[in-house]
Write an enzyme that holds these catalytic residues in place. Structure first.
Site, PDB file in Angstrom:
ATOM      1  N   GLU A   1      86.284  98.934  40.883  1.00 47.99           N
ATOM      2  CA  GLU A   1      85.759  99.930  41.811  1.00 47.99           C
ATOM      3  C   GLU A   1      86.326  99.618  43.187  1.00 47.99           C
ATOM      4  O   GLU A   1      86.146  98.502  43.708  1.00 47.99           O
ATOM      5  CB  GLU A   1      84.230  99.900  41.855  1.00 47.99           C
ATOM      6  CG  GLU A   1      83.591 100.531  40.641  1.00 47.99           C
ATOM      7  CD  GLU A   1      82.089 100.672  40.741  1.00 47.99           C
ATOM      8  OE1 GLU A   1      81.497 101.321  39.863  1.00 47.99           O
ATOM      9  OE2 GLU A   1      81.496 100.126  41.692  1.00 47.99           O
TER      10      GLU A   1
ATOM     11  N   ASP B   1      75.058 101.405  51.502  1.00 50.48           N
ATOM     12  CA  ASP B   1      75.549 100.032  51.504  1.00 50.48           C
ATOM     13  C   ASP B   1      74.803  99.166  52.506  1.00 50.48           C
ATOM     14  O   ASP B   1      74.455  99.606  53.598  1.00 50.48           O
ATOM     15  CB  ASP B   1      77.047 100.021  51.827  1.00 50.48           C
ATOM     16  CG  ASP B   1      77.859 100.721  50.755  1.00 50.48           C
ATOM     17  OD1 ASP B   1      77.786 100.268  49.603  1.00 50.48           O
ATOM     18  OD2 ASP B   1      78.538 101.714  51.063  1.00 50.48           O
TER      19      ASP B   1
ATOM     20  N   TYR C   1      76.428 104.774  36.887  1.00 46.00           N
ATOM     21  CA  TYR C   1      76.117 103.568  37.663  1.00 46.00           C
ATOM     22  C   TYR C   1      74.619 103.581  37.939  1.00 46.00           C
ATOM     23  O   TYR C   1      74.122 104.417  38.690  1.00 46.00           O
ATOM     24  CB  TYR C   1      76.923 103.622  38.965  1.00 46.00           C
ATOM     25  CG  TYR C   1      76.853 102.404  39.872  1.00 46.00           C
ATOM     26  CD1 TYR C   1      75.655 101.773  40.177  1.00 46.00           C
ATOM     27  CD2 TYR C   1      78.010 101.904  40.455  1.00 46.00           C
ATOM     28  CE1 TYR C   1      75.606 100.687  41.016  1.00 46.00           C
ATOM     29  CE2 TYR C   1      77.977 100.803  41.314  1.00 46.00           C
ATOM     30  CZ  TYR C   1      76.767 100.204  41.583  1.00 46.00           C
ATOM     31  OH  TYR C   1      76.733  99.124  42.431  1.00 46.00           O
TER      32      TYR C   1
END
Length: 267
Positions: free
Chosen positions: A49, A60, A175
């Site tokens: 990734e 994030d 994911y």
């Protein structure tokens, strides 16, 4: 068959789970990225990734936020990231590469132009963190038309209606965000993850990768017992932050330890 599907099929035949590391393209310097990608493969990565740096990486945590800042300080754009993948493909024709980032750079380039350029560069899948499946139809169409797998996030709080949308659009893998919070967070509850994955497998017919909160071989081993793949990002990006381009052998050694632990979990 796509490179991602072929990878999961090969691993299933060997009773193994995919190891999927994440790094940010252009961090610590654009010239280092391709070498770091090869170092991850040398360590046992099955799929890569590659983060597309963005000015507001809302999903994030601080470690990957700083990585985006460093890459952006070098002027790294989506076009540069595609060139890095193209360079990587000169030596590695088999390891799938997934671009992970946010919708704005893709929309700025244009869906069709992006999909064509990504396919031509050797990209295999695309995960746009902030593009919900309910609104992703136009992008999904052009990705699939260019043999690219659209990959989506699922979380502990994802409602059943959205899971159904993901099941309709996604290919390659999904994911699963293992906990509430941002990348690099701690307090991973493996029993909860296992229960959630059991429920998701009733609705999904593609592999499920688990990320967020996986920072060492022991945690990766535990996740490998319940998931189809183990996704590790912040721990690797932290090594790059601390050691720069010289982190390459550290990344290789760390992933070899993780790979060994994952294989032991299944045996």
């Amino acid at each position: 068959m796509s490179r991602i599907n072929a990878t999961f099929q090969r691993l299933r035949e060997s009773n193994k789970q995919a190891l999927i590391p994440f790094i940010t393209a252009g961090d610590p310097h654009p010239a280092a990225t391709v070498g770091l990608m090869h170092a991850l493969v040398a360590g046992g990565a099955d799929i890569l990734e590659l983060g597309v740096p963005f000015s507001d990486p809302m999903a994030d945590g601080p470690v990957i936020q700083r990585a985006s800042e460093r890459a952006l300080a070098h002027g790294v754009s989506l076009s540069h990231v595609l060139e890095m993948v193209r360079e990587f493909r000169k030596k590695d024709h088999d390891t799938p590469v997934v671009l992970m980032g946010y919708a704005n750079p893709v929309e700025a380039m244009g869906y069709a132009r992006f999909a064509e350029a990504a396919c031509d560069a050797g990209v295999d899948g695309v995960l746009t963190v902030d593009l919900p499946p309910e609104e992703a139809g136009p992008l999904v169409d052009v990705l699939k038309a260019n043999q690219l797998d659209p990959i989506f996030l699922l979380a502990p709080t994802t409602p059943a209606s959205r899971v159904a949308e993901v099941a309709r659009h996604a290919s390659g893998y999904v994911y699963y965000v293992s906990l509430k919070g941002v990348t690099g967070a701690a307090n991973l509850d493996l029993s909860d993850v296992a229960a959630k994955l059991d429920g998701l497998r009733v609705k999904l017919n593609i592999p499920i990768g688990v990320g967020f909160g996986i920072r060492d071989a022991a945690t990766a081993q535990a996740v490998a017992k319940v998931a189809d793949s183990v996704i590790i990002g912040s721990r690797l990006v932290q090594e790059i932050e601390e050691h720069g381009a010289s982190a390459a052998p550290r990344l290789t050694a760390f992933l070899r330890e993780v790979r060994s632990a994952m294989d032991a979990a299944r045996n």
